[in-house]
Design a protein around this motif. Structure first.
Motif, short mmCIF file in Angstrom:
data_model
loop_
_atom_site.label_atom_id
_atom_site.label_comp_id
_atom_site.label_asym_id
_atom_site.label_seq_id
_atom_site.Cartn_x
_atom_site.Cartn_y
_atom_site.Cartn_z
N HIS A 66 44.47 -38.95 -6.05
CA HIS A 66 45.78 -39.81 -5.99
C HIS A 66 45.62 -41.06 -6.79
N ILE A 67 46.67 -41.31 -7.34
CA ILE A 67 46.90 -42.43 -8.47
C ILE A 67 48.26 -43.23 -7.92
N ARG A 74 44.22 -41.76 -17.14
CA ARG A 74 43.15 -41.86 -18.52
C ARG A 74 41.84 -41.96 -17.92
N ASN A 75 41.23 -42.03 -16.89
CA ASN A 75 40.02 -41.97 -16.51
C ASN A 75 39.53 -40.88 -15.53
N ILE A 76 40.76 -40.03 -15.38
CA ILE A 76 40.55 -38.80 -14.66
C ILE A 76 40.71 -37.63 -15.31
N LYS A 101 42.47 -31.01 -17.25
CA LYS A 101 41.02 -30.95 -17.63
C LYS A 101 40.35 -32.26 -17.07
N LYS A 102 39.43 -32.03 -16.39
CA LYS A 102 38.66 -33.15 -15.76
C LYS A 102 37.91 -34.02 -16.67
N ASN A 136 40.88 -48.33 -7.24
CA ASN A 136 40.15 -46.85 -7.68
C ASN A 136 41.11 -45.65 -7.37
N PRO A 137 41.37 -44.80 -8.15
CA PRO A 137 41.90 -43.35 -7.29
C PRO A 137 41.32 -43.02 -6.30
#
Ligand code: TXA
Ligand code: MG
Length: 339
Positions: A66-67, A74-76, A101-102, A136-137
């Motif tokens: 969750h963001i 962008r970091n996920i 895509k991770k 953080n997410p």
């Protein structure tokens, strides 16, 4: 491990406390507009491991990340297709999860060993505030014990998680009541892996290249590989045995009377209640009311001591498809159709 679970409110001061716990690698149950989530820092393997333990969840079932604002993605995730950006523009913040895509930053435990990751920006202001304060997410599955109905109120979370996690944030009742729509992409095509409040019809306003995965309405045979691992587990079940009945009111009423037994409850629509003489409760009139009430009513049936439940099947379009998808799993795919 046993915790003296802290119950927090949604005041600024308490949300800061929740964020500090999350920053320190702790698990905190948080409200979202769909259902309550069992949250931990998505980058922290220890926190994510504790989520799986608290829920009793199989480790191959990935968590949604969750963001609170779009840049966090962008970091996920990497290689985000343009159609995903279009859907985010239309439906975020909101009850839509996109499988992308991770990025290597996301530990494999968070994504259940897959090379993709589910991402969602919740509409709930409290949820987004907590993510923002934490910085953080947050990885968060629904905050129920694995297999039981998802929690849509603070009390549901308390019933399942008291003593199992460090803290619960009380954000009142969830407004949507059913989990997010999960979609995956193949080029510019969209596949609905789990229907939710964002319906097929909603997605069709953005693209006509959309289809529903067959696992949404069908049982999975042993060993079959599914796009969304969550679909293969028995789910959302109250203790009672549930039978889903597809019919009009008259046939339903007749079936219930002929097959009446001790411990029977009927789960029906608002307008049916006054026309039935057997013990019954309603889970709403419209599809959106049914989405909001279904999980609470499944828990209520347990509290009433129901042993067997005949449930009237919801319609299968709009948000009704999501309600149907949850009920058919609660029923272990036992459906009786009366023409
Ligand atoms: O509304 C929601 O989605 C709630 C709130 C807390 O945000 N969360 C939720 O999480 O329902 P959970 O873990 O109970 O359900 C997540 C579903 C599962 O069926 C899982 O298999 C699927 O999403 N999923 C997650 N990541 C996936 C991925 N990378 N690929 C395919 N399916 C994925
Ligand atoms: Mg769940």
């Amino acid at each position: 491990m046993l915790y003296d679970t802290l119950c927090l409110s949604s005041s600024d001061e308490d949300l800061k406390k929740a964020a500090i716990l999350l920053q320190n690698g702790k698990v905190v149950a948080i409200p979202t507009e769909t259902v309550y989530g069992l949250a931990g820092n998505a980058f922290d393997e220890g926190a994510v491991e504790d989520i799986f333990k608290a829920k009793g969840r199989p480790s191959d079932n990935p968590l949604i990340v969750h963001i609170s604002d779009f840049d966090m993605i962008r970091n996920i995730a990497v290689d985000i297709p343009p159609i995903a950006i279009s859907l985010a523009n239309k439906f975020w913040p909101g009850p839509l999860t996109m499988v992308l895509k991770k990025s290597d930053n996301i530990p494999s435990i968070t994504s259940g060993g897959l090379d993709t990751v589910g991402v969602r920006m919740p509409e709930s202001v409290v949820a987004r505030k907590i993510i923002e304060l934490c910085g953080n997410p947050l990885a968060a599955p629904s905050a129920n014990l694995s297999g039981s109905p998802s929690p849509t109120t603070f009390n549901h979370v308390r019933d399942d998680m008291m003593g199992r996690i460090p803290a619960i944030v009380d954000g009142g009742d969830c407004s949507v009541g059913i989990e997010s729509t999960v979609v995956a992409f193949d080029g510019d095509s969209v596949r609905i892996l789990r229907p939710g409040y964002i319906s097929l019809e909603d997605i069709l306003t953005v693209t006509d290249k959309v289809e529903i995965d067959k696992a949404v309405l069908e049982g999975i045979t042993d060993g079959e590989i599914v796009a969304s691992p969550g679909m293969k587990y028995k789910h959302y079940s109250p203790k009672a045995k549930v039978l889903l009945i597809e019919s009009d009111f008259e046939s339903f009423s007749e079936f219930a009377t002929e097959n009446n037994k001790d411990g029977l409850y009927l789960l029906v629509f608002d307008e049916d209640v006054k026309r039935l003489e057997l013990p019954c409760i309603s889970y709403g009139g419209t599809d959106k009311e049914q989405a909001k009430e279904l999980f609470a009513k499944l828990r209520e049936l347990d509290n009433l001591g129901a042993e067997i439940v005949y449930a009237r099947a919801p319609k299968k379009n709009g948000v009704g498809l999501a309600v149907y998808n949850r009920l058919i799993r609660a029923a272990g795919f036992e459906v009786i159709t009366i023409e």
